[in-house]
Structures are given as structure tokens and as C-alpha cells.
Design an enzyme around this catalytic site. Sequence first.
Site, PDB file in Angstrom:
ATOM      1  N   PHE A 623      -0.729  56.002 -42.587  1.00  0.00           N
ATOM      2  CA  PHE A 623      -1.462  57.267 -42.697  1.00  0.00           C
ATOM      3  C   PHE A 623      -2.075  57.730 -41.380  1.00  0.00           C
ATOM      4  CE2 PHE A 623      -1.584  54.818 -46.596  1.00  0.00           C
ATOM      5  CZ  PHE A 623      -1.071  55.717 -47.518  1.00  0.00           C
ATOM      6  N   HIS A 624      -1.882  56.969 -40.310  1.00  0.00           N
ATOM      7  CA  HIS A 624      -2.589  57.284 -39.070  1.00  0.00           C
ATOM      8  C   HIS A 624      -1.638  57.268 -37.873  1.00  0.00           C
ATOM      9  CE1 HIS A 624      -5.925  54.985 -41.399  1.00  0.00           C
ATOM     10  NE2 HIS A 624      -5.899  56.258 -41.771  1.00  0.00           N
ATOM     11  N   PRO A 625      -0.669  58.181 -37.805  1.00  0.00           N
ATOM     12  CA  PRO A 625       0.204  58.205 -36.625  1.00  0.00           C
ATOM     13  C   PRO A 625      -0.587  58.586 -35.375  1.00  0.00           C
ATOM     14  CG  PRO A 625       0.604  60.133 -38.020  1.00  0.00           C
ATOM     15  CD  PRO A 625      -0.327  59.231 -38.787  1.00  0.00           C
TER      16      PRO A 625
END
Length: 686
Positions: A623-625
Site C-alpha cells: 500500500f505504500h509505493p
Amino acid sequence: MSRFQLLSRRRGRILEALARSLITEEVLKKVSLEQAHFRERILFSLTHCSPQLRWSIFFALWILEWEPLLFRFRPFTGLSAAKRDRYVKKWGAGHSYIRYLLFRPLHAFIYAAYYSNHEISAKLGFVEPYDGRDVIREAGDAEGRAPDRAAGGDVAYATSRHDISNRASHSDAEDERETRRRQDPRRFGILDVPERDTEINVEVCVIGSGAGGAVAAKELAEKGHEVLILEEGGPFSLEHFKNLSTMERNTLIYRDGGMTTTIGVPMVLLPTGKGVGGTTIINSGTCFRTPKKVFDRWWNDFGLDLTPELMNPFFEKVESTLGVAPVADPVLGGNDRVLQGAAKKLGLHGGPLQRNAPDCQGSGVCIFGCPTGAKQSMERSYLPLAFKAGARLYPFCRVERLHRRPGRVYRIDARFFDPQTGQPRSRLIVYPQKTVVACGTLHSPLLLKRSRIGLQSGQLGKNLTIHPTAKMVGIFDEVIDGHRGVPQASQIADYEEEGMMFESVFFPPWLLATSIFQVQEKHAEIMRAYRRVGVYGFLVHDENRGRVVSGPGGRPIVFYNLGHREKELFVKGLKILARLFFSAGARKVYPTVRTIHEISSVEEMEKVESRQIRRRDLESAAFHPLGTCRMGMDPKRSVVDENLRVHGVENLWVADGSVFPTSLGVNPQITIMAFATRCAEGIHSA
């Protein structure tokens, strides 16, 4: 593509035959596929997913239908129910990774279509926070179009002008709207989409309205700068979040319906938001400051003179604006109470997470837009403040290219598009004095590449980190009701130094159903026990690197492989979760490993050796590119400097998660906002 082409009779028959095997006869006796309006829901999902995913679904259906001809001389739909069940189980429980890649999207589509029916959800104990109308069915009857009540936005559109600094006289209706805007500035910052091609001169153009763009826009507008925000997505109101089901909201506010995936081993689900407010609309509201060890590494490896002491004033400003505070005890759900109690027994240090939802009522659907407005995502916090200070925003506006003269960006080409059909409409040309790119980690590097900017280092689009996650589902004897209260409310931080951050999570029935890959009987057992289910997971501070390239239509294609270190952390994390669950009293647990279908004791999980679990066996979401326009002092190794200015371009900055040269090991929204605040100060001084 027409309704017939999307869901032909043959495709419909194959999907229904597969659904009858996956969902099991016992479950279907309670609510049939017809009663669940299964075909309409499948059509709704197919209409709103990406073209690439749609065609992969069609290809998988073709393989599923005709492969049995090689062995049983009949297509899949011609087999008896018992033979179809065995065939599906072979696909689901087998060790073939190719079969898994084909089968997994079908699995998700079918379970989402069935369990998103509000009657089924209610039977399981989950009540949707909306009026009960079956809008997906209505939309399906209208060939998959989004429901009419999903049109519009959180704020009324202001009158568009060819130059937003122009204060020429308007019609009486425009004067009335302008008066209302002054009375309530936060509600009138969004401009109407112009019918004709438009050119605008503006001091600062901010591209994107998420955690980076909204913060930069607000800070610059409050410092007296004329700010225009361009946003590809549309605005959403509390009415959307109150009156639409979670499945409908998922389709509206996630890119490609939340079905973006990486290409690599394993395949990782990588959902991102699309709308006014960006991914902050769909996150859980968790707020962590950047760990000190991350700053230390940035200094050692990239020469970045950034410290907690330097950044603390910016963190404090962001946290004050958002009302960041620990999750209050009344909205701490049963999932957290049970598993935090077990953590205490095991001597682990847990507790509530910090969140940006000061008046949270525990609705339990944070990742689909907060229905009470308590979560201070950008459309509820920074954007209204930006509008009050004079900033304006164009929605449904896709930026195509930046034009550069030596050392400066002088023109931005953009195009408006129809939110219903996706077809292009009028053009927009912006002549900015300063530009801030804040399109997010997957899209900012692609925009810069299309514009032939930031290429000198060779790092643009590379160095991607994503915080891959794993979870465990457990069935208890007692009622947990994990859907009541904040779904991501607590943490266990004991393993942060090793690279793992444990956090709670919970889902509505349809999303839980799609997120667990189990053989039919096990899957049905988990869903029947929905109120007695607990879920906990962890994210990995990944050091492996992926990359983003441009695909058909300019869509990002994400390549990412899980490294050996990360895989070892996954195995260790799952064993820690097993101890946590069984200490809490779970009867059975289900790890996110496609070759392990059930664990009945801690000892059973401890016996699983790392070599028995291959990377391709893991099921993961991220969820955190971060990292694709990485920050650094050396222009030969980085895209932006420590002030987030693009090397070699004096009036262009990047203010989003793409600038961070390593993963953070914690949820990044506060870090992005703090750096955007600092970036705005630098732009103001430039």
C-alpha cells in the site's frame, strides 16, 4: 466495449459454473447466484477494472473452459458438478504457479461479486452503511455504468475562468455563487470543467491533490501565491461515503477498482486511490513519523542532511492540522482487544496507533472513504484550507506533458475527460511560473519521462519499494466482531528494528472473501465464521527494488520481485502471528501462503521451514509505493535534491512518496505531508 462483448452468454455460463464450485452448494442454498444478482455484479466489476485485467480474465476463462477437452473430452461447462468441483480444487490447491496466476483474479472477481450483496453481508453480521438499494444491480442493468448518485462531488463547482486571477464581472448567478463561496470558502474551490479549450496563466500549478499536492497547495496559497491544482480524479462527498456500499465506493475511488498488481514473484496487489484527495481517501488514517534510522541511512548513503530535529517542526504542523491522536478506547474493536491481550501475555509491546481521525465513530470502513467525515483525509482538511486561501482545482484533468525551455518548465499540456466514459473532452494549457508534480510514486516518474525531464541520472522510475504485507486469519470460539470499530487500530512494534511492523486490519465480507485464497470448503468455513474471525498482519521494510514503466494508454506497469531477505521476514512474521493468534485462543489459523491451507497449533506452524515456502507461494498486498523519483545530492544518482527540486530544472519540484530513497518501514502519509510542507517553504523562498 458493449455489454454483450464484456459478458457474453458463454462467459456468463463459465463464470456461473465456476462460482457454483467455488462458493459451495451449502452456501448457495441460503442465497443463490440469481438472488445475489451475480451476473450484474460481475459486469459492474468488469466495466470498472483496467483493460489489461479484463483481458486476463477473459483469457483465464477461455483456458478454464477448453483445457478439460484435453483430458475429459468435454469443456468445463459440460462437466458434471462433482467433476467441476474436483477440477477447481486442482486449480486452487495445486502447486502450479501459472495456474495460480490465471485462477487468482477469477477467484477474487467471483467472491467479490457474490459476497458484496447486502443481504449476504447482513446474514454474516455486517451491515453496510447505506440505504440498502442494490445500486450495483441497477448499474449492471445500465450496462455497468456508475450509478447516477455517484456523480457530483463534495463541493459545488465554482465558475471556471480563463485566468483564475481575473476578477472580471460575472452573471448574476455567478455573482451569487461567488458570494456563497466567500461565506463558505471550503465548499467552492473546485472549478467547472470548461466546454472549450482553455489557456491559463498561473503562478504555481500543483499536479495532484493527495498527501503531497494538497499540502503543498495549501501552504503556498496561505503564503499568498496564486495556486491551481490539477487532479485526474473527481470529487467525492460524504453522501457518497454514507449512501453507497463499500463495493461501489471501492469501484469509484480506487484506480482500476483496486486491482492494480505488480508483475514478478510473487504477484502483489498494489491498490492506490484516484480522486480529489488522492490515496488519503482510502488509507486507514495511520500516522507515523519517519524513524531516525531512516534519516541516518539517507545521510550515510545519499548525503542528505536531514534529521528528526530539522523535520520535527514540519511534523508538528501537519499533526496539529490533522488532529493526530491515539485511537480512543471506545472505537478500539474486538479484533484489537483480543489480539492486544495476547500480545501482552507474550511480553510484546503493543498499543493503539496514532491516526488523523479525532472524532472517529468507529464505522469500520476507513479504506472506502470515511462516512462521518472524521478521518482528516485531504478533501476534509488541507484542500478546504487551500480553497479558503484562494487555491482552485480542476477535476477530471489528466496532465499529458510538461514543456521545458533550458532550465525551466514553461507550459503544461492537459486534457479533461468524461468521468463516465473516459473519453477526452476539451484541452487545457497552463503557463506556470512554478510547478509541483505530486502524481504519486507510480505516475510522477511516467509524467517526467513523457516530458523528457529528469533522465540524466538514469534513476527515474527505478528504486521502487512498496512495503509488502502479509496477514493471518484466525477463527475463534467467541464473537470478535472485528468489523466494528477502527479496522486498523493497534500495533506491535517489537520487531521494527528487524524490519517488520505489525498492525491490525479488518475487512467487510466481500473484501475478506477476496483476500483469502483457500480451497472451497475452508473458504466457506471462514466466511460462515465472519463474526468470530480475527485478522492481524505486518508490513516489511523492503530493501529490494522494483521499477515502473509506461504501458498501453500510459498506464503504469509495475515490476517487483520479493527478495530473499524479505521472504525470510515473511516466514518469521507468520510464525509470530501464529503464536499471537493461538495465545489469544484461536482454534485454527490461515496464513497467506497458497500452499498452506490450515494450521491448528503453534507447533504445526513452527515446523514449517523457510525452504518449504517459496516466494511464489506467498500472497501479498502492498500500500505504500515509494522511491521512483528518489532524492539525493548527486544528480548522477538521484532525480530531486533534498529540497525536492528536480536536478537541472529551476522551477520544478516533486512532492510525493516517489522522492524517498528507501522504504520507511512505517505508513508514509505523515512523512509525505511533512516533506511537502518543507518543500512549500523552499518554493516560497525561491
